[in-house]
Design an enzyme around this catalytic site. Structure first.
Site, PDB file in Angstrom:
ATOM      1  N   CYS A  96       3.821  -1.823  -6.186  1.00 50.30           N
ATOM      2  CA  CYS A  96       4.484  -2.154  -7.444  1.00 50.30           C
ATOM      3  C   CYS A  96       5.944  -1.673  -7.431  1.00 50.30           C
ATOM      4  O   CYS A  96       6.739  -2.127  -6.627  1.00 50.30           O
ATOM      5  CB  CYS A  96       3.697  -1.593  -8.620  1.00 50.30           C
ATOM      6  SG  CYS A  96       4.198  -2.279 -10.221  1.00 50.30           S
ATOM      7  N   HIS A 194      -1.356  -4.533  -7.662  1.00 49.35           N
ATOM      8  CA  HIS A 194      -2.034  -3.238  -7.596  1.00 49.35           C
ATOM      9  C   HIS A 194      -3.363  -3.393  -6.865  1.00 49.35           C
ATOM     10  O   HIS A 194      -4.376  -3.733  -7.500  1.00 49.35           O
ATOM     11  CB  HIS A 194      -2.276  -2.691  -9.002  1.00 49.35           C
ATOM     12  CG  HIS A 194      -1.047  -2.224  -9.694  1.00 49.35           C
ATOM     13  ND1 HIS A 194      -0.545  -0.947  -9.540  1.00 49.35           N
ATOM     14  CD2 HIS A 194      -0.193  -2.866 -10.526  1.00 49.35           C
ATOM     15  CE1 HIS A 194       0.557  -0.818 -10.262  1.00 49.35           C
ATOM     16  NE2 HIS A 194       0.793  -1.975 -10.862  1.00 49.35           N
ATOM     17  N   GLU A 196      -5.301  -1.117  -5.941  1.00 48.05           N
ATOM     18  CA  GLU A 196      -6.237  -0.117  -6.460  1.00 48.05           C
ATOM     19  C   GLU A 196      -6.915  -0.575  -7.751  1.00 48.05           C
ATOM     20  O   GLU A 196      -7.893   0.044  -8.204  1.00 48.05           O
ATOM     21  CB  GLU A 196      -5.518   1.216  -6.681  1.00 48.05           C
ATOM     22  CG  GLU A 196      -4.648   1.314  -7.915  1.00 48.05           C
ATOM     23  CD  GLU A 196      -3.271   0.676  -7.786  1.00 48.05           C
ATOM     24  OE1 GLU A 196      -2.456   0.847  -8.720  1.00 48.05           O
ATOM     25  OE2 GLU A 196      -3.006   0.007  -6.770  1.00 48.05           O
TER      26      GLU A 196
END
Length: 212
Positions: A96, A194, A196
């Site tokens: 990001c 992202h 994650e």
């Protein structure tokens, strides 16, 4: 290579192989804990650190970021990490804002970046809702980072600024226009999305990074 284990229980007792393991650069940017938890689910107990020697000794490095570009770069300069990061030799993954700071410049706060990627970060126009929040497709996948990742996979994004299409682009996303949602130069990788927060597909990308 960092070995992965099958359970979180194992990750709590078994450190990554290699001298330095996995280090997540801790410079006060958001999303650091969520990235650490994502690697714990893969069996990796990552170290959070702003110590230059620990970062340089790591097997793999994550450069995270959620926030505003100019204030984030100011934090990097205070610790001297703005000089350390571009000279790292091991695989580095910017996520990001981390990816955006690896570029030459950002119009957010008129910020000079780390200059790893030869592209300037700009803001989406007023013709679309800003920030882009939610799931979007990644296409034109061109890197070992995307091994076993199908074209048009959906990833989670939250951002108002983007890197335009460029020679270092390894994935594309469309929001108002096609832009670079992932970049690569030598040992440096960057993703606008992202991983994650992107379910099993994002988990596979993190596994692929560990296997680089």
């Amino acid at each position: 290579m960092i070995e992965t284990k099958n359970t979180q229980k194992e990750s709590q007792s078994t450190p990554p192989s290699g001298a330095g393991g996995l280090v997540i650069i801790n410079y006060g940017a958001g999303n650091i804990q969520s990235i650490k938890f994502a690697f714990q689910r893969l069996g990796i107990d990552a170290v959070l650190s702003d110590d230059a020697e620990k970062i340089k000794a790591a097997d793999k490095v994550i450069f995270p970021g959620v926030g505003e570009a100019s204030s984030a770069m100011a934090k990097l300069r205070v610790t001297g990490l703005d000089k350390i990061i571009p000279n790292l030799k091991q695989p580095v993954l910017g996520i990001c804002l981390g990816m955006q700071l690896m570029c030459k410049h950002s119009t957010e706060g008129d910020t000079t970046g780390l200059g790893i990627f030869d592209v300037d970060v700009v803001k989406f126009s007023k013709e679309v809702k800003v920030p882009q929040i939610g799931w979007n497709e990644i296409t034109d996948l061109q890197s070992e980072l995307f091994t076993d990742i199908p074209e048009n996979s959906h990833m989670y994004l939250v951002h108002s600024f983007y890197a335009p299409k460029c020679t270092e682009m390894i994935a594309t996303t469309n929001y108002e226009l096609d832009y670079a949602s992932a970049l690569q130069k030598d040992n440096f990788y960057g993703v606008q999305f992202h991983p994650e927060k992107s379910g099993v597909v994002g988990e596979q990308i993190l596994k692929n990074f560990l296997d680089l």
